[in-house]
Design a protein around this motif. Sequence first.
Motif, PDB file in Angstrom:
ATOM      1  N   ASN A 192      -7.499   2.108  -2.425  1.00  0.00           N
ATOM      2  CA  ASN A 192      -8.178   1.341  -3.462  1.00  0.00           C
ATOM      3  C   ASN A 192      -7.172   0.523  -4.265  1.00  0.00           C
ATOM      4  O   ASN A 192      -6.219   1.069  -4.821  1.00  0.00           O
ATOM      5  CB  ASN A 192      -8.967   2.278  -4.381  1.00  0.00           C
ATOM      6  CG  ASN A 192      -9.754   1.504  -5.397  1.00  0.00           C
ATOM      7  OD1 ASN A 192      -9.217   1.072  -6.409  1.00  0.00           O
ATOM      8  ND2 ASN A 192     -11.031   1.312  -5.124  1.00  0.00           N
ATOM      9  N   VAL A 193      -7.373  -0.772  -4.343  1.00  0.00           N
ATOM     10  CA  VAL A 193      -6.458  -1.692  -5.028  1.00  0.00           C
ATOM     11  C   VAL A 193      -6.309  -1.347  -6.502  1.00  0.00           C
ATOM     12  O   VAL A 193      -5.197  -1.347  -7.037  1.00  0.00           O
ATOM     13  CB  VAL A 193      -6.940  -3.157  -4.850  1.00  0.00           C
ATOM     14  CG1 VAL A 193      -6.140  -4.108  -5.713  1.00  0.00           C
ATOM     15  CG2 VAL A 193      -6.868  -3.565  -3.395  1.00  0.00           C
ATOM     16  N   VAL A 218       9.452  -1.017  -2.522  1.00  0.00           N
ATOM     17  CA  VAL A 218       9.974  -2.091  -1.663  1.00  0.00           C
ATOM     18  C   VAL A 218       9.032  -2.322  -0.486  1.00  0.00           C
ATOM     19  O   VAL A 218       8.738  -3.469  -0.125  1.00  0.00           O
ATOM     20  CB  VAL A 218      11.407  -1.768  -1.179  1.00  0.00           C
ATOM     21  CG1 VAL A 218      11.853  -2.747  -0.107  1.00  0.00           C
ATOM     22  CG2 VAL A 218      12.381  -1.798  -2.349  1.00  0.00           C
ATOM     23  N   ASN A 219       8.535  -1.255   0.116  1.00  0.00           N
ATOM     24  CA  ASN A 219       7.602  -1.391   1.245  1.00  0.00           C
ATOM     25  C   ASN A 219       6.307  -2.084   0.829  1.00  0.00           C
ATOM     26  O   ASN A 219       5.752  -2.879   1.583  1.00  0.00           O
ATOM     27  CB  ASN A 219       7.297  -0.028   1.861  1.00  0.00           C
ATOM     28  CG  ASN A 219       8.466   0.535   2.640  1.00  0.00           C
ATOM     29  OD1 ASN A 219       9.360  -0.201   3.063  1.00  0.00           O
ATOM     30  ND2 ASN A 219       8.491   1.836   2.805  1.00  0.00           N
ATOM     31  N   ILE A 220       5.828  -1.791  -0.378  1.00  0.00           N
ATOM     32  CA  ILE A 220       4.610  -2.451  -0.866  1.00  0.00           C
ATOM     33  C   ILE A 220       4.856  -3.945  -1.031  1.00  0.00           C
ATOM     34  O   ILE A 220       4.041  -4.773  -0.636  1.00  0.00           O
ATOM     35  CB  ILE A 220       4.132  -1.808  -2.193  1.00  0.00           C
ATOM     36  CG1 ILE A 220       3.609  -0.394  -1.934  1.00  0.00           C
ATOM     37  CG2 ILE A 220       3.064  -2.657  -2.872  1.00  0.00           C
ATOM     38  CD1 ILE A 220       3.330   0.419  -3.198  1.00  0.00           C
ATOM     39  N   VAL A 236      -2.270  -9.271  -5.623  1.00  0.00           N
ATOM     40  CA  VAL A 236      -2.293  -8.628  -6.945  1.00  0.00           C
ATOM     41  C   VAL A 236      -1.517  -7.312  -6.914  1.00  0.00           C
ATOM     42  O   VAL A 236      -0.867  -6.945  -7.901  1.00  0.00           O
ATOM     43  CB  VAL A 236      -3.733  -8.393  -7.462  1.00  0.00           C
ATOM     44  CG1 VAL A 236      -4.424  -9.693  -7.781  1.00  0.00           C
ATOM     45  CG2 VAL A 236      -4.547  -7.553  -6.517  1.00  0.00           C
ATOM     46  N   VAL A 237      -1.554  -6.619  -5.801  1.00  0.00           N
ATOM     47  CA  VAL A 237      -0.797  -5.368  -5.660  1.00  0.00           C
ATOM     48  C   VAL A 237       0.691  -5.680  -5.532  1.00  0.00           C
ATOM     49  O   VAL A 237       1.532  -5.012  -6.133  1.00  0.00           O
ATOM     50  CB  VAL A 237      -1.296  -4.551  -4.448  1.00  0.00           C
ATOM     51  CG1 VAL A 237      -0.407  -3.342  -4.196  1.00  0.00           C
ATOM     52  CG2 VAL A 237      -2.743  -4.120  -4.657  1.00  0.00           C
ATOM     53  N   ARG A 238       1.003  -6.709  -4.780  1.00  0.00           N
ATOM     54  CA  ARG A 238       2.413  -7.116  -4.618  1.00  0.00           C
ATOM     55  C   ARG A 238       3.008  -7.485  -5.982  1.00  0.00           C
ATOM     56  O   ARG A 238       4.135  -7.096  -6.303  1.00  0.00           O
ATOM     57  CB  ARG A 238       2.512  -8.282  -3.646  1.00  0.00           C
ATOM     58  CG  ARG A 238       3.948  -8.638  -3.286  1.00  0.00           C
ATOM     59  CD  ARG A 238       4.053  -9.690  -2.204  1.00  0.00           C
ATOM     60  NE  ARG A 238       3.669  -9.084  -0.928  1.00  0.00           N
ATOM     61  CZ  ARG A 238       2.785  -9.608  -0.103  1.00  0.00           C
ATOM     62  NH1 ARG A 238       2.182 -10.739  -0.400  1.00  0.00           N
ATOM     63  NH2 ARG A 238       2.496  -9.014   1.034  1.00  0.00           N
ATOM     64  N   LEU A 239       2.262  -8.217  -6.793  1.00  0.00           N
ATOM     65  CA  LEU A 239       2.729  -8.594  -8.133  1.00  0.00           C
ATOM     66  C   LEU A 239       2.954  -7.355  -8.998  1.00  0.00           C
ATOM     67  O   LEU A 239       3.961  -7.257  -9.701  1.00  0.00           O
ATOM     68  CB  LEU A 239       1.731  -9.545  -8.797  1.00  0.00           C
ATOM     69  CG  LEU A 239       2.079 -10.033 -10.202  1.00  0.00           C
ATOM     70  CD1 LEU A 239       3.413 -10.782 -10.197  1.00  0.00           C
ATOM     71  CD2 LEU A 239       0.976 -10.914 -10.742  1.00  0.00           C
TER      72      LEU A 239
END
Length: 195
Positions: A128-129, A158-160, A169-172
């Motif tokens: 879930n985001v 780092v993997n994300i 949005v998750v990367r940010l």
Amino acid sequence: MGFEKAVMVRNSTACAMEWSIELEKALRPKNPGRRIEAIYQIGLRLEQWSGEPEGTMVVYDMFGLVPGEDRLFANTIFLRLADAFQLGNKRDVKSRALALVLFGCWADFAKDSAQIRYLVLSSLVSSNVLEVRASLFATGCFSELADDFSSVVLEMVVNIVTSSETESVVRLAAVRAFAKMGCTFSNANRAFKVS
């Protein structure tokens, strides 16, 4: 009259035990709306508490408290949230995300709990985001205060960030968490090796 009235008002430390009991009662029902409301309410109360000055011996004596009880009450509240998080319905994601955000906001209390650390770490791999973003927020807050935590989550973050499957949005959120990690030589070297 003004001083007497101010003295009679209970501060958050004096109310914390009641808040903890109210939270436990509110988290019991299966009604997800009530659980979310209770977590939101405890968040407001914790915010109020964080804005108050540290208790003095006069205040402790006035309300029959022992110095250090405030930490005990705060830990009890966080453990109740952690239990609700762990035992709660996996589909009641908003309450889980709110709990993670509260853990991050109160990282100075929550960072030492192995149970809460585990919840934050395990939520990093949630499907879930909303939960992952909340976990990344807590991760950043914990990392600012605990170098050992940042060294544990470094590779996960780092993997994300580098995964092509990660939503923007998750990367940010992961980049923000990464920015809060202390830049020790060990962390920098590990980050370089992972990327």
